[in-house]
Design an enzyme around this catalytic site. Sequence first.
Site, PDB file in Angstrom:
ATOM      1  N   LYS A   9      20.390  34.228  10.250  1.00  0.00           N
ATOM      2  CA  LYS A   9      18.977  33.938  10.045  1.00  0.00           C
ATOM      3  C   LYS A   9      18.563  34.307   8.616  1.00  0.00           C
ATOM      4  O   LYS A   9      17.923  33.517   7.915  1.00  0.00           O
ATOM      5  CB  LYS A   9      18.137  34.730  11.061  1.00  0.00           C
ATOM      6  CG  LYS A   9      16.666  34.371  11.027  1.00  0.00           C
ATOM      7  CD  LYS A   9      15.792  35.369  11.807  1.00  0.00           C
ATOM      8  CE  LYS A   9      16.023  35.320  13.290  1.00  0.00           C
ATOM      9  NZ  LYS A   9      15.075  34.442  14.011  1.00  0.00           N
ATOM     10  N   ARG A  14      12.937  40.858  13.166  1.00  0.00           N
ATOM     11  CA  ARG A  14      13.865  40.118  14.035  1.00  0.00           C
ATOM     12  C   ARG A  14      15.299  40.460  13.691  1.00  0.00           C
ATOM     13  O   ARG A  14      15.644  40.686  12.540  1.00  0.00           O
ATOM     14  CB  ARG A  14      13.698  38.600  13.837  1.00  0.00           C
ATOM     15  CG  ARG A  14      12.390  38.043  14.278  1.00  0.00           C
ATOM     16  CD  ARG A  14      12.365  36.541  13.962  1.00  0.00           C
ATOM     17  NE  ARG A  14      11.004  36.060  13.736  1.00  0.00           N
ATOM     18  CZ  ARG A  14      10.332  35.315  14.619  1.00  0.00           C
ATOM     19  NH1 ARG A  14      10.887  34.967  15.752  1.00  0.00           N
ATOM     20  NH2 ARG A  14       9.118  34.919  14.341  1.00  0.00           N
ATOM     21  N   GLY A  29      18.408  34.984  21.821  1.00  0.00           N
ATOM     22  CA  GLY A  29      17.754  35.714  22.899  1.00  0.00           C
ATOM     23  C   GLY A  29      18.425  36.996  23.303  1.00  0.00           C
ATOM     24  O   GLY A  29      18.032  37.649  24.257  1.00  0.00           O
ATOM     25  N   MET A  42      19.003  39.726  21.390  1.00  0.00           N
ATOM     26  CA  MET A  42      18.511  40.975  20.810  1.00  0.00           C
ATOM     27  C   MET A  42      16.994  40.964  20.700  1.00  0.00           C
ATOM     28  O   MET A  42      16.352  39.965  20.953  1.00  0.00           O
ATOM     29  CB  MET A  42      19.187  41.204  19.467  1.00  0.00           C
ATOM     30  CG  MET A  42      20.660  41.621  19.663  1.00  0.00           C
ATOM     31  SD  MET A  42      21.473  41.899  18.103  1.00  0.00           S
ATOM     32  CE  MET A  42      21.467  40.275  17.409  1.00  0.00           C
ATOM     33  N   ARG A 100      19.289  26.905  11.531  1.00  0.00           N
ATOM     34  CA  ARG A 100      20.700  27.242  11.748  1.00  0.00           C
ATOM     35  C   ARG A 100      21.409  25.974  12.173  1.00  0.00           C
ATOM     36  O   ARG A 100      20.763  25.001  12.607  1.00  0.00           O
ATOM     37  CB  ARG A 100      20.843  28.315  12.824  1.00  0.00           C
ATOM     38  CG  ARG A 100      20.233  27.916  14.140  1.00  0.00           C
ATOM     39  CD  ARG A 100      20.148  29.113  15.090  1.00  0.00           C
ATOM     40  NE  ARG A 100      19.503  28.700  16.328  1.00  0.00           N
ATOM     41  CZ  ARG A 100      18.947  29.544  17.186  1.00  0.00           C
ATOM     42  NH1 ARG A 100      18.936  30.831  16.949  1.00  0.00           N
ATOM     43  NH2 ARG A 100      18.394  29.098  18.289  1.00  0.00           N
ATOM     44  N   HIS A 158      15.662  28.591  27.118  1.00  0.00           N
ATOM     45  CA  HIS A 158      16.876  29.411  27.178  1.00  0.00           C
ATOM     46  C   HIS A 158      17.965  28.722  27.992  1.00  0.00           C
ATOM     47  O   HIS A 158      19.117  28.647  27.588  1.00  0.00           O
ATOM     48  CB  HIS A 158      16.537  30.771  27.798  1.00  0.00           C
ATOM     49  CG  HIS A 158      17.731  31.660  27.954  1.00  0.00           C
ATOM     50  ND1 HIS A 158      18.430  31.750  29.134  1.00  0.00           N
ATOM     51  CD2 HIS A 158      18.372  32.460  27.065  1.00  0.00           C
ATOM     52  CE1 HIS A 158      19.437  32.599  28.975  1.00  0.00           C
ATOM     53  NE2 HIS A 158      19.420  33.034  27.713  1.00  0.00           N
ATOM     54  N   TYR A 200      55.336  25.261  16.373  1.00  0.00           N
ATOM     55  CA  TYR A 200      54.475  24.497  17.279  1.00  0.00           C
ATOM     56  C   TYR A 200      53.858  25.406  18.327  1.00  0.00           C
ATOM     57  O   TYR A 200      54.317  26.533  18.530  1.00  0.00           O
ATOM     58  CB  TYR A 200      55.246  23.355  17.953  1.00  0.00           C
ATOM     59  CG  TYR A 200      56.308  23.835  18.921  1.00  0.00           C
ATOM     60  CD1 TYR A 200      55.978  24.139  20.246  1.00  0.00           C
ATOM     61  CD2 TYR A 200      57.636  23.982  18.526  1.00  0.00           C
ATOM     62  CE1 TYR A 200      56.943  24.589  21.129  1.00  0.00           C
ATOM     63  CE2 TYR A 200      58.606  24.426  19.393  1.00  0.00           C
ATOM     64  CZ  TYR A 200      58.251  24.730  20.700  1.00  0.00           C
ATOM     65  OH  TYR A 200      59.196  25.178  21.584  1.00  0.00           O
TER      66      TYR A 200
END
Lengths: 926, 926
Positions: free
Chosen positions: A49, A119, A128, A130, A371, A493, A904
């Site tokens: 952010k 924030r 959502g 924190m 973002r 959310h 591989y």
Amino acid sequence: MAKSRPVPTKKAAKKSSAPAKKVAKKFIYYFGKSRCDGRGDMKPLLGGKGANLAQMTFIGLPVPPGFTITTEVCTYYYENGKKFPPELTDELGKAIAFIEKETEKKLGDPAKPLLVSVRSGARDSMPGMMDTILNLGLNDRTVEGMAAATNNGRFAWDSYRRFIQMYGDVVMGVQKRHEHEHEPFDEVMDHLKHEVGVKEDTELTEVHLRELVARYKKLIKERTGKEFPNDPMDQLKGSIGAVFGSWMNDRAIVYRRKYRIPDEWGTAVNIQSMVFGNMGDDCATGVAFTRDPATGENVFYGEYLVNAQGEDVVAGVRTPKKVQEMADDPVIGPAYKELEKVRKTLEKNFGDVQDFEFTIENKKLYMLQTRNGKRTAVAYVKIAHDMVKQKLMTPEHAIRSGDPEAMNQLLQPVFDRTDYEQAKKSGRVLATGLPAGPGAAAGKVVFSASKAEQMAAAGEKVVLARIETSPEDLRGMIAAEGILTCRGGVSSHAALVARQMGKVCVAGAGDISIDYRAGTLSVDGIVMKEGDAISINGTTGEVFKGLIKTADSELKQVLVAKTLAPGDSELFKYYDFIMKLADKYRTLGLRTNADTPEQVENAVAFGAEGIGLCRTEHMFFEGDRIDAMREMILAESLEQRQAALKKLLPYQQGDFEGIFRALAGKPACIRFLDPPLHEFLPHDGKQQAELAKKLGISADKVAARVSELHEFNPMLGFRGCRLGIGYPEISEMQARAVFQAAAAVQKEGIKVKPEIMIPLVGFKRELDLQVEIVHRVAQEVIKATGQKIKYWVGTMIEVPRGALTADEIAQTAEFFSFGTNDLTQMCMGMSRDDSGSFLGRYQEEGILKANPFASIDVTGVGQLMKIAVERGRATRPDLKCGICGEHGGDPSSVMFCHSVGLNYVSCSPFRVPIARLAAAQAALKK
Amino acid sequence: MAKSRPVPTKKAAKKSSAPAKKVAKKFIYYFGKSRCDGRGDMKPLLGGKGANLAQMTFIGLPVPPGFTITTEVCTYYYENGKKFPPELTDELGKAIAFIEKETEKKLGDPAKPLLVSVRSGARDSMPGMMDTILNLGLNDRTVEGMAAATNNGRFAWDSYRRFIQMYGDVVMGVQKRHEHEHEPFDEVMDHLKHEVGVKEDTELTEVHLRELVARYKKLIKERTGKEFPNDPMDQLKGSIGAVFGSWMNDRAIVYRRKYRIPDEWGTAVNIQSMVFGNMGDDCATGVAFTRDPATGENVFYGEYLVNAQGEDVVAGVRTPKKVQEMADDPVIGPAYKELEKVRKTLEKNFGDVQDFEFTIENKKLYMLQTRNGKRTAVAYVKIAHDMVKQKLMTPEHAIRSGDPEAMNQLLQPVFDRTDYEQAKKSGRVLATGLPAGPGAAAGKVVFSASKAEQMAAAGEKVVLARIETSPEDLRGMIAAEGILTCRGGVSSHAALVARQMGKVCVAGAGDISIDYRAGTLSVDGIVMKEGDAISINGTTGEVFKGLIKTADSELKQVLVAKTLAPGDSELFKYYDFIMKLADKYRTLGLRTNADTPEQVENAVAFGAEGIGLCRTEHMFFEGDRIDAMREMILAESLEQRQAALKKLLPYQQGDFEGIFRALAGKPACIRFLDPPLHEFLPHDGKQQAELAKKLGISADKVAARVSELHEFNPMLGFRGCRLGIGYPEISEMQARAVFQAAAAVQKEGIKVKPEIMIPLVGFKRELDLQVEIVHRVAQEVIKATGQKIKYWVGTMIEVPRGALTADEIAQTAEFFSFGTNDLTQMCMGMSRDDSGSFLGRYQEEGILKANPFASIDVTGVGQLMKIAVERGRATRPDLKCGICGEHGGDPSSVMFCHSVGLNYVSCSPFRVPIARLAAAQAALKK
């Protein structure tokens, strides 16, 4: 998705952070018109952010001024017993002065009060997870100043009570003490509303709100024994501490575990001057994507609410309007034009789809955040395809920004067409919400996250239905097949998380009401109870009563079922574009773990370049074979054993022929018999009796042999090459089957490349003994058939001793293939089948960052792999090294395999696209 | 025993062999009066026999001249497809010429025929394992010359026919083709004897022998298609090839495996002029020890036969006379005086008891061989004591020449000799298993631990016979005289416990089957019921029907039973001398694995300097404790679990108090709970029902918990520190018990040194979590008791990941103790309990040189140990490192532990003397 961004260059990143480390540490970075310290590529230091706020400021977008406290302060905070660096107070004062100068407001000044938001901002977005504090700076004096300045007392006092509530909850810890308690602040408000006789919050007047503020403060004092702080600087320090503290809350930890974000990264804290979308009808707030994050369509995609705060949009309390509708708004219409420009500027400047938040305060547009937008896998492939073609995105970023794991979504089922049409016709549609996570899900409806977890653990398919979801529901959402909410938009959310995880989701199905206490979902008089069957279509938003059958995804129809021509699928075009782009970058080879021609065909369609693991034991279970196998195990002499093996030979040879044909010249790494023999014998009395009858021996003899073969720790017992050393005739039969099949198929003009892999080797001599047999049989078959067959012999490295003595083993082995399942079990001393009883605890306690059977433990198991590759190649420089454990299809393990120089990776057919993208990302990493 | 010799110095050895390697290789070393190239310290190059022949020649003893072909030729032979180096033929000719000159005889010359012997000679003596050719040089012409020269035609032709027989057998491969066939040469002779009507070989006349020679040659031609070679040089080359070939015969390979002699060493070949002890009554041949190898008495100990060849003595066809009787022999009496001188010369020159062969030819004494004599443990301690005191042996050699493993012999009860011989003769051997706990035990056979306890409590001597044992059987095992199992190897639970307790044990007697339900043990049709008398010999693995009388060893009477004063035991004097000598040299510390004060006392009497491993789980099985333990496991809440743990606390504290007192200030390394919990719960329905009743819960609940705790691979499951992490309250109780015990004992004025060891650590964080608890509880107890307690915390390194991340773990761990049992299991991917099904095969196939659970696998497991020590000490330079796996009592493992710099080894009490001697040998190695 969208974990990194290609611009600006890495050099710039180094330049800007390196000197800061050398000299005194700089803890705070400003963003504002007069000074902008950060840039978009400084995410590790400033968080996502913070870096993007700086970048937007830098390119001239309207960002309210502020500053970012670096992630290093968070690290310091946790390393020093939750204390701030002493210099921070001083720097903080200067930084506040910077905002004051930019905004011409003053923190704590009743005349021109500055309000700020605090924030979190981790390196990768953790939506959502924190805590956030808004309206900081309000106190008994500034609230009056704000009322005067805005000429809106109710607004000022509402902002104040919101701030106190948030601060009381997050910083001072006034939270509900039992699960059944109401939120304490809500309870106080409900009381007041009851007293004054109003129903809605909005009906509360300024007077009511003044009273509410007083009661909130009283509540805080009662609960904590402390006063709510009036000094804005105290408020600020408390809030910064709370944000750092929330880095270690349960939700955040669970989230990081799932997305493998290291705890050490820490979070930054962004302090930014507040703007208000809720000061009147010339204000608004919204969230938008520059393209549709569900489908990838190139359309402006977002929603807004007039006179609202940001969280109102996300929380889904009011249903927002589509962003396009703003154009027609007489008051804030002009801001829409600006937004459309912002949309273009962002894509051009950030080189990817942006997910941004904006606020309109008194008609003026402010950008609060941007973002890279999380998107579904469908959207990812389309957006990457389109933006690369439009030259808006670099091909490297197109690869880097993909979440390899999400490729799986493209293969997830959709509803069976007939059953689906039938359900629609018969009126089983209950409601229609927003299509927030494409796909089809059906199962038993449940109303709580814990129930969802619990039932899923018991093997049930469940759909989690919630009024709205919150970060606390995360684990239940992960467990469920699909998610259904009654409230909230495409930015809610639920929708956000669903998109990120590729979960099927229908959001905001407003006709549905859910009663948690009664445990019911009802719509139009129809009532469903917990456990009733429900189906949701995340592509259309429909919710159905009952189960609807599911069918293959479009991509599966093209590649696997072949019921759809490639040219008829847009999705295939985008997918194929990305896969071919990935092939350009990747240097790792791609193989598959396959035991049948069908599996081989699927895997090749997905891009596999050969078989990395053909488990021959699976071939012994089909039809009559198991009888011959059991006869072999029960044999009492070499002759009897050889007779039984003779019966198995043609079966096995036939299987290999099929596989060689399906491979059409691609290499096949065939592992000789591996599991303990008792796995082939029946363990209950009845079946033993039947088997005895079939073989004409006594049931006691069968039982005796079963008990003789019983082992305390079968994983470490008589298995792997130990079988072939104990019974060389088994290896001889297997070698014969391989070479006779190779000769037969080669005769048909099809190339064959058999690689024979001896399992569980810990000693060179074990391999030598088995390889001797292979060479002898090969010569016999070559002589008998006249077919020259080129073949290779090698071993699995899956026993720690094998890795440690790789230099010796490579004298004989022409290739190594890491059996990381067993290598992990032995290196860690953890049985995969038994570790369930403590792995959860281990992840919670931070002992393990990920399930080691899903993702290679680089520190421990990885060391053994490195040692083996280095020592093996010291002996045999051209030693081919691969991996055939389950980890071969895990993106982070693929990265590690690339870094240690494997040739591989091999994984199950349906994980090939995942490995293919991950391998390309690995190649781009350095 | 007697593996190396102290004289001459090492420098000489280097000097004599190093230049030879640099320039052209010297393949042949002469020994004779005119030239003697070799010395006694050149065993690696010349083999033991060759080096000692050279040494004897060098010091003037009468050795028939000859030469030695070096072991390097053997190595060349095997590395070059069984071909000799091209230069050898030429060198061989010169060497034969050397013997011809010394003896004044000529190979193949009928006038003065030189006859030679061709014998193997490995670095370490491998008696009877390889082939020998005598009388080489005889052919149709020289035999006549020999007849003339000796004036004894019968002797010449008898020598010739013996040579042909030996050569035909060994070199030309004329051997019996089926097991039931007679030896072909014997058959021809028997035919002839029958034809001519004689019974004994000695009755055959020269004429008969001439005929026999003709028939032998015919037999060779018939069987091989080749003629018996007349050319002595052809004979010689054939014989040399045969001796080299015999290095790889089955017998030799088995022998080397048993004594851990590397295949790469190869054998030398000694060609020596023949002397004859069978030319008449002035001839004799004999074998002698300079002292008694059974008792160690300083007496000349040997035997001889007049008119005989060496093999006659060894083969035991005629009964030889005691060497002392020779003094009175009128003809060869004078040679005895010479022999007595030789005896003294040998001991003085070789510094140890010699085992030598001699021949008297026409009254003249010749020395044919000498080597350090093999001896019993009793003889070893007496001889070492005596010879060091007499200054005949260096103290270093006294230590070096001991076989540490054999020290066990001094401690084990023994069968009464007469009774034992009687039992063997009368066919009472039922079966033979693995000798897992040396010694003798006899008593009534029982099939359950509870029965064993019950009968032992009633004063009966019992032998506990189980299919296999588990920790639940512990009390029964303690009560029993000896333990017999049908399944499991020398490292099985039964064997492990037996060794730690010094119990007699025969493990894995696979021929025996036990039927618990019927209460019978049966083998080969013989059925024994509970209470029937049985005897087991844990030194040989024999199981007998009926009782055989036993007796306590003298040393045990002194040190353990204390029924004999040290001063009254000669054996103790010698033993103590050696042990104290060992302590002078060893640098490794010595600890013991002990769980009770009694075990501690025994171990300290044997020389232990502390406890290296106190397994706390054993403490939970006694008396009522198991009930509280089970209550803890079945608890459904933290509170219930804590209540049960509270009951366990005083028991455990009491145990620790006893241990601290017994240690009297020596350190105690206490391991926290390790085994999977299900080991503590009853597994059969009836016992579960009883337990349920006791605890007042439903039997279903008990059964459910047992099944919940069931694991596929318990070794890799919920155990070790995982228990303490899952249930921190368990670790807390254990820590409390340790510290409260420490405080109580310290208060009594006795020093305490608790070291707390967290098991199964693979991650630093695992250790951190447990150590946090330990520190917290320690502070609580210190505060509560006012006793300052110094303690240490550390971990077992037993998971490969733990070794690989030792640098991290050592940040927390103050010590490491290698749990090499588990480390071996995990590093090799081999379950100790299950490896019985393939370990035998693995040793036969040369994959494993020794049982890795008995002797550390240096190449694999050893690497992990080295890594752990190095990385651990890089983090914490003073990190104390020890070993507490079973390997701590294995001599070759002790050597390895010394070489990687461990601080101490820990082993079961009765193995302390073994480790004590081995540690001294390790210190003397470099």
